[in-house]
Design an enzyme around this catalytic site. Structure first.
Site, mmCIF file in Angstrom:
data_model
loop_
_atom_site.group_PDB
_atom_site.id
_atom_site.type_symbol
_atom_site.label_atom_id
_atom_site.label_comp_id
_atom_site.label_asym_id
_atom_site.label_seq_id
_atom_site.Cartn_x
_atom_site.Cartn_y
_atom_site.Cartn_z
ATOM 1 N N ASP A 80 0.844 -1.209 0.000
ATOM 2 C CA ASP A 80 0.000 0.000 0.000
ATOM 3 C C ASP A 80 0.880 1.259 0.000
ATOM 4 O O ASP A 80 0.844 2.047 0.941
ATOM 5 C CB ASP A 80 -0.951 -0.004 1.214
ATOM 6 C CG ASP A 80 -0.226 0.050 2.553
ATOM 7 O OD1 ASP A 80 0.960 -0.368 2.607
ATOM 8 O OD2 ASP A 80 -0.835 0.527 3.544
ATOM 9 N N ASP A 82 6.774 1.161 1.762
ATOM 10 C CA ASP A 82 6.398 0.175 0.733
ATOM 11 C C ASP A 82 7.172 0.453 -0.558
ATOM 12 O O ASP A 82 7.643 -0.479 -1.216
ATOM 13 C CB ASP A 82 4.911 0.269 0.404
ATOM 14 C CG ASP A 82 4.010 0.069 1.596
ATOM 15 O OD1 ASP A 82 3.516 -1.040 1.804
ATOM 16 O OD2 ASP A 82 3.798 1.060 2.328
ATOM 17 N N ASN A 98 -2.399 2.761 3.677
ATOM 18 C CA ASN A 98 -1.819 4.075 3.961
ATOM 19 C C ASN A 98 -2.659 5.194 3.344
ATOM 20 O O ASN A 98 -2.823 6.263 3.935
ATOM 21 C CB ASN A 98 -0.396 4.158 3.402
ATOM 22 C CG ASN A 98 0.612 3.468 4.309
ATOM 23 O OD1 ASN A 98 0.501 3.514 5.526
ATOM 24 N ND2 ASN A 98 1.605 2.828 3.708
ATOM 25 N N THR A 128 2.898 -5.983 2.840
ATOM 26 C CA THR A 128 3.370 -4.833 3.613
ATOM 27 C C THR A 128 2.271 -3.804 3.864
ATOM 28 O O THR A 128 2.562 -2.659 4.201
ATOM 29 C CB THR A 128 4.582 -4.168 2.918
ATOM 30 O OG1 THR A 128 4.168 -3.705 1.630
ATOM 31 C CG2 THR A 128 5.747 -5.124 2.785
ATOM 32 N N PHE A 157 -0.393 -0.391 12.793
ATOM 33 C CA PHE A 157 -1.310 0.131 11.770
ATOM 34 C C PHE A 157 -1.874 -0.948 10.837
ATOM 35 O O PHE A 157 -3.099 -1.020 10.629
ATOM 36 C CB PHE A 157 -0.597 1.226 10.943
ATOM 37 C CG PHE A 157 -1.440 1.768 9.820
ATOM 38 C CD1 PHE A 157 -2.460 2.671 10.076
ATOM 39 C CD2 PHE A 157 -1.225 1.369 8.514
ATOM 40 C CE1 PHE A 157 -3.249 3.164 9.052
ATOM 41 C CE2 PHE A 157 -2.007 1.857 7.481
ATOM 42 C CZ PHE A 157 -3.029 2.756 7.748
ATOM 43 N N ASN A 158 -1.025 -1.769 10.218
ATOM 44 C CA ASN A 158 -1.509 -2.700 9.187
ATOM 45 C C ASN A 158 -2.538 -3.679 9.749
ATOM 46 O O ASN A 158 -3.498 -4.041 9.060
ATOM 47 C CB ASN A 158 -0.345 -3.491 8.570
ATOM 48 C CG ASN A 158 0.502 -2.647 7.645
ATOM 49 O OD1 ASN A 158 0.042 -1.622 7.130
ATOM 50 N ND2 ASN A 158 1.740 -3.060 7.430
ATOM 51 N N HIS A 195 9.884 0.337 7.798
ATOM 52 C CA HIS A 195 9.249 -0.919 8.210
ATOM 53 C C HIS A 195 9.230 -1.980 7.104
ATOM 54 O O HIS A 195 9.694 -3.112 7.289
ATOM 55 C CB HIS A 195 7.786 -0.674 8.593
ATOM 56 C CG HIS A 195 7.549 0.362 9.629
ATOM 57 N ND1 HIS A 195 7.612 0.109 10.970
ATOM 58 C CD2 HIS A 195 7.209 1.675 9.519
ATOM 59 C CE1 HIS A 195 7.311 1.196 11.656
ATOM 60 N NE2 HIS A 195 7.077 2.163 10.796
ATOM 61 N N ASP A 196 8.629 -1.605 5.975
ATOM 62 C CA ASP A 196 8.283 -2.623 4.970
ATOM 63 C C ASP A 196 9.496 -3.220 4.274
ATOM 64 O O ASP A 196 9.460 -4.387 3.849
ATOM 65 C CB ASP A 196 7.338 -2.008 3.928
ATOM 66 C CG ASP A 196 6.019 -1.592 4.540
ATOM 67 O OD1 ASP A 196 5.655 -2.141 5.602
ATOM 68 O OD2 ASP A 196 5.359 -0.707 3.965
HETATM 69 C C1 BDR Z 1 3.148 0.072 8.611
HETATM 70 O O1 BDR Z 1 2.132 1.059 8.496
HETATM 71 C C2 BDR Z 1 2.286 1.792 7.314
HETATM 72 O O2 BDR Z 1 2.094 3.156 7.536
HETATM 73 C C3 BDR Z 1 3.665 1.483 6.791
HETATM 74 O O3 BDR Z 1 3.688 1.495 5.374
HETATM 75 C C4 BDR Z 1 3.964 0.114 7.341
HETATM 76 O O4 BDR Z 1 3.529 -0.905 6.464
HETATM 77 C C5 BDR Z 1 3.932 0.344 9.886
HETATM 78 O O5 BDR Z 1 3.100 0.292 10.992
HETATM 79 CA CA CA Z 2 2.880 -0.439 4.164
#
Ligand code: BDR
Ligand code: CA
Length: 331
Positions: free
Chosen positions: A19, A24, A48, A133, A174-175, A256-257
């Site tokens: 996303d 990403d 996102n 991701t 978040f994800n 992160h991703d």
């Molecule tokens: C995740 O949340 C999104 O904002 C980032 O792309 C990542 O996948 C981190 O919590």
């Molecule tokens: Ca992401």
């Protein structure tokens, strides 16, 4: 080189569901940059930002790195049972705040993400690695709608969740928080990679790992001037690092991703152990929490390999070097 890794071995075939999103986008670039990965398709999901933007951003990034040959298909426009909540506050309304937006050269494939994944798994000679991701909405569709093809999934590596604290709520990452019902379906289908195959081998790269995987302004400066790609990533980092400095007072921004891809490239980077992980879907306070049984107190079987730590220096070196190389090739 596509199809073989640096030693002449066969590159791992990877489909990335994402996303974009700053991190990403960098994950896509790392997957294309490393010869041990053969990125065969990209699917998009709302997370996102809206699906329209995440799809357009995936196409833009692939254009930028000269890989408009990689098919992109759009998936779910929102979670299964909830309204979509985005992270536009972090990534900008378009999802890739920083560089000037440029329209992609093409549209997405004339099929859904699920249809493209089905096609990829059906035509594959060897099992394919799935990497997710974003929210797990598309992956839950794979679990529910393609049971006859699960044996063609080598493993599923996700960025999401946390053993300890969340980032979007005190309890949730978040994800997982965006679509906990999808995450619940995916984790119920999981098993531990390398152990007896009782489901889909699942690796969770959560915040314990990714909050240590950060880049700073200095890395942006190292990338600036290494070509179009380096300039683009530097401008992404200008925004993303700035956001994390302002919001959290951190020196850098977690990418992160990209850790999912780095873990495939070098499995010694991330320290991970098997755990049972369940997803909280209902509680107003804790919805989206990955309830990870770190000390095996439930007696429930492990259903995922869960990351706990990362060798940050080696991760950063790998990422910056690969991105610089990608930049110099397309400059
Ligand atoms: C995740 O949340 C999104 O904002 C980032 O792309 C990542 O996948 C981190 O919590
Ligand atoms: Ca992401």
């Amino acid at each position: 080189m596509i199809g073989t890794d640096a030693t002449g071995g066969v590159a791992r075939k990877v489909l990335l569901d994402c996303d974009p999103g700053h991190d990403d986008a960098i994950a896509i670039m790392l997957a294309v940059a490393d010869p041990s990965i053969d990125l065969i398709a990209v699917t998009t999901v709302a997370g996102n930002v809206t699906l329209e933007h995440t799809t357009s951003n995936a196409l833009r990034v692939l254009d930028l790195i000269g890989r408009a040959d990689i098919p992109v298909a759009a998936g779910r426009a929102g979670p299964r049972e909830r309204e979509l909540s985005t992270a536009a506050v972090m990534h900008g309304e378009g999802g890739l705040a920083g560089p000037l937006p440029i329209a992609p050269s093409r549209g997405p494939a004339d099929c859904t993400a699920l249809e493209l994944i089905e096609q990829v798994l059906t035509e594959a000679v060897e099992p394919v690695t799935l990497v997710a991701t974003g929210p797990l909405t598309n992956m839950a569709d794979v679990v529910e709608s393609l049971p006859h093809l699960h044996h063609m999934i080598r493993e599923l590596v996700i960025m999401g969740g946390a053993v300890d604290l969340g980032n979007w709520t005190p309890a949730a990452e978040f994800n997982i928080w965006v679509d906990p019902h999808a995450a619940d379906i995916v984790f119920r289908a999981g098993c531990v990679p390398g152990a007896e195959r009782t489901g889909i081998p699942l690796t969770m790269i959560g915040l314990e790992v990714t909050h240590r995987a950060w880049l700073t302004d200095e890395h942006a400066d190292e990338l600036r001037g290494t070509g179009d790609v380096g300039q683009f990533v530097a401008e992404l980092l200008d925004h993303f690092v700035g956001f994390h400095q302002d919001r959290f007072g951190w020196e850098g921004a977690p990418i992160h991703d990209a850790v999912t891809i780095a873990h495939l490239i070098d499995p010694t980077l991330v320290t991970a152990i098997p755990m049972n992980v369940q997803i909280e879907t209902e509680s107003p306070l804790c919805s989206g929490r990955t309830v990870a049984d770190r000390w095996s107190v439930t007696g429930l079987p492990a259903n995922a390999l869960v990351g706990l730590d990362i060798d940050r220096n080696r991760f950063v070196t790998m990422l910056v070097q690969r991105l610089q190389h990608l930049g110099s090739e397309s400059a």
